[in-house]
Design an enzyme around this catalytic site. Structure first.
Site, short mmCIF file in Angstrom:
data_model
loop_
_atom_site.label_atom_id
_atom_site.label_comp_id
_atom_site.label_asym_id
_atom_site.label_seq_id
_atom_site.Cartn_x
_atom_site.Cartn_y
_atom_site.Cartn_z
N ASP A 24 13.70 10.58 -1.86
CA ASP A 24 13.51 11.92 -1.48
C ASP A 24 14.38 12.87 -2.47
OD1 ASP A 24 12.68 14.26 -0.33
OD2 ASP A 24 14.27 14.19 1.29
N ASP A 101 -2.82 1.99 -5.52
CA ASP A 101 -3.73 1.26 -4.32
C ASP A 101 -5.15 2.06 -4.26
OD1 ASP A 101 -3.56 -0.19 -1.91
OD2 ASP A 101 -1.57 0.47 -1.64
N ASP A 202 -7.14 -2.36 -1.32
CA ASP A 202 -7.01 -2.54 0.15
C ASP A 202 -7.98 -3.17 0.83
OD1 ASP A 202 -5.03 -1.74 2.43
OD2 ASP A 202 -6.78 -0.74 2.89
N GLU A 263 -6.53 -7.25 -1.57
CA GLU A 263 -6.34 -7.78 -0.19
C GLU A 263 -7.15 -8.61 0.49
OE1 GLU A 263 -3.75 -5.71 3.35
OE2 GLU A 263 -5.18 -4.67 2.58
N HIS A 337 4.47 -3.59 2.72
CA HIS A 337 4.55 -2.38 3.58
C HIS A 337 4.07 -2.96 5.34
CE1 HIS A 337 0.64 -2.34 2.07
NE2 HIS A 337 -0.04 -1.50 3.17
N ASP A 338 3.28 -3.84 5.30
CA ASP A 338 2.83 -4.42 6.31
C ASP A 338 3.52 -5.46 7.09
OD1 ASP A 338 0.38 -2.76 6.58
OD2 ASP A 338 -0.64 -3.80 5.31
#
Length: 572
Positions: A24, A101, A202, A263, A337-338
């Site tokens: 950030d 993505d 995705d 994916e 991330h999953d």
């Protein structure tokens, strides 16, 4: 698409950034694009070739950016398009390619297309999505969404149900409509022309639905009492999927020297070979999940935990290694991330063996055939979190599962939280740990998701200063793949298939052979040397213990030890 065996993406390593949790720059507690730009030196030092950026498009954030409302705009909290261009320029200067993505199985329900589509049956955009009439006053099929509950929601304005394989705020696109496909190809051209080098697509193998001749969709069969066949199984690699992807290749991908990964939930080796065949396929490689499901009870979903049986993992990974060799390509990954953090999942995240087991897991994966993927923080050995109650969690899948399990199925909160601690997606989404300072140096504000409290000793600053850190082990692995083509292109042979604790395999080509030995346990393991290549004159290549210790126990692997040897002879 480059069909040569020397395609650049085969010898590359990809690093995945989850922007919300990476860095950030402005103190609002949310990672952003300028924060990524400021940390590109970290990636350059690591030695990665490609950066995969999870979605930064305009989104209402129902599913952390995987619900896109404008494919050509940057989400305000991440920055501006000018920030994106500066980040891309910084990557290009450092010799790194950017992979975006591509989320086109579904959009956000706030996308202009869906706002129009749901307004009336006569709207020109209505056929951009999938609609069905009610059946006996309820959902047209019994499909369950990936995020719990029915995969259908009623649209009051038209009296129809629309399909959403995920959240109700993520309506599925109708790929049968050629206008939808043209829209997708157009937005892909937009990003390629900006300088993006490829796409991670995705849940791309869900785009072709199993339509019946009468325009309806079938019910999911009951596989055991209380459990339906997952809707993914009903939809994956549908009747027109390969046709659609070959069209995408003709219309878009063949015009660029790109890197693409699809994916592919529930994909088989044969399906992956079909879609990644260099001549007749469409994509460079797939993400498949077979090895990610082995520590769950079969047929009961990811939350039903069971201990991993190592021979199952060896059999699964080996089936993919051998099944795609010479006719397709795979991605190599432990984390994204999953998925939960691999050192907590398959290693030992305690203080004694965290670093050693993280290095072992990296060694086992990166010396196989395929394109390796590193998820942010994996190179530091970041671990899972175990927050005490559901209020700490942000992930929609996790929160929905908890509600259903505790309120509708009567399960105890403690039992459900144990599954969340092991498998919840927020394990991967806690902010990147840069320093030992407050909030791990991720932000000067309040982070959107709490930083793991172990950032005081697990952080990038400490890892770079420690010569034998997990970070520097990853650097060595990435460098080895550049140095030894056998690790990219060589054949794979599993050794010791039934051994309950040792994962051993051979990589070989016409010039070289490499033996990899990995101990997936916290105990010493005696090696059955008669079942392995002769190691007496083998040359140490890489390991997670000092080379000088190897001769002390040539027939034994220490707890969580990994070794790779180069054999001195040329294979026959």
């Amino acid at each position: 698409m480059n069909s040569s065996d020397q395609a650049w993406w085969k010898s590359s390593t990809v690093y995945q950034i989850y922007p919300r949790s990476f860095c950030d720059s402005n103190g609002d507690g949310i990672g952003d694009i300028p924060g990524i730009t400021g940390k590109l030196g970290h990636l350059k030092t690591l030695g990665v070739d490609v950066v995969w950026l999870s979605p930064v498009y305009q989104s209402p954030n129902d599913d952390n950016g995987y619900d896109i409302s404008d494919y050509r705009a940057i989400m305000g909290e991440f920055g501006s398009m000018a920030d994106f261009d500066a980040m891309l320029a910084g990557m290009t200067e450092r010799g790194m390619a950017l992979m975006m993505d591509l989320v086109v199985n579904h959009t956000s329900d706030e996308h202009a297309w869906f706002r129009q589509a749901r307004s009336s049956r006569d709207n020109p955009y209505h056929d951009y999505y999938i609609w069905q009439e009610p059946v006996d006053g309820r959902e047209p099929t019994n499909w369950e969404s990936a995020f719990s509950g029915p995969a259908w929601s009623l649209n009051e304005a038209t009296g129809e149900y629309y399909l959403h394989m995920f959240s109700p705020k993520q309506p599925d696109l109708n790929w049968e409509n050629p206008k939808v496909r043209a829209e997708v190809y157009d937005l892909m051209h937009f990003w390629f022309k900006k300088g993006v080098r490829g796409f991670r697509m995705d849940v791309i193998n869900l785009i072709s639905k199993p339509w019946r001749a009468d325009g309806s969709l079938p019910d999911a069969p009951v596989v055991q009492r209380g459990f339906l066949q997952p809707a993914f199984e009903m939809v994956k690699h549908g009747p027109r999927f390969v046709e659609f992807m070959r069209e995408m290749r003709r219309e878009v991908l063949d015009h660029y020297d790109s890197i693409t990964v699809g994916e592919s939930p529930c994909a088989t080796v044969e399906e992956a070979a079909e879609i990644t065949h260099p001549g007749t396929g469409a994509l460079n490689m797939v993400f498949q999940f077979e090895h990610m499901d082995l520590d769950s009870q079969p047929g009961k979903g990811k939350w039903a935990l069971k201990a991993l049986h190592l021979p199952d993992l060896k059999a699964s990974l080996s089936r993919w290694q051998n099944g795609l060799h010479g006719r397709g390509w795979n991605s190599l990954y432990w984390n994204n991330h999953d998925q939960p953090r691999i050192v907590s999942r398959l290693g030992d995240d305690g203080p004694q063996y965290r670093e050693r087991s993280a290095k072992m897991l990296a060694t086992c994966l990166h010396l196989m055939q395929g394109t390796p993927y590193i998820y942010q923080g994996e190179e530091l050995g970041m671990t899972n979190v175990a927050w005490p109650d559901i209020a700490h969690y942000q992930d929609i899948e996790t929160r929905n599962m908890y509600r259903v399990a505790t309120q509708e199925k009567g399960q105890s909160p403690d039992k459900v939280l144990r599954s969340i601690h092991a498998k919840g997606r927020d394990n991967a989404r806690t902010p990147m740990q840069w320093t030992a300072q407050a909030h791990g140096g991720f932000t000067t504000g309040t982070p959107w998701l709490a930083v793991n409290k172990n950032h005081d000793h697990i952080n990038a600053e400490a890892a770079l200063d420690q010569p034998d850190s997990v970070f520097h082990h990853y650097r060595q692995l990435l460098a080895l793949r550049k140095q030894w083509p056998v690790l990219v292109h060589g054949r794979y042979t599993l050794l010791l298939p039934a051994h309950p604790h040792v994962f051993a395999y051979l990589r070989s080509d016409e010039q070289h052979s490499v033996v990899v030995l990995c101990n997936f346990s916290g105990q010493f393991q005696r090696l059955p040397l008669t079942e392995l290549p002769d190691l007496r004159a083998a040359i140490p290549l890489i390991g997670n213990l000092p080379f000088e210790e190897w001769p002390m126990a040539p027939d034994t692997l220490a707890s969580w030890e990994a070794r790779a040897y180069r054999l001195p002879h040329t294979p026959a």
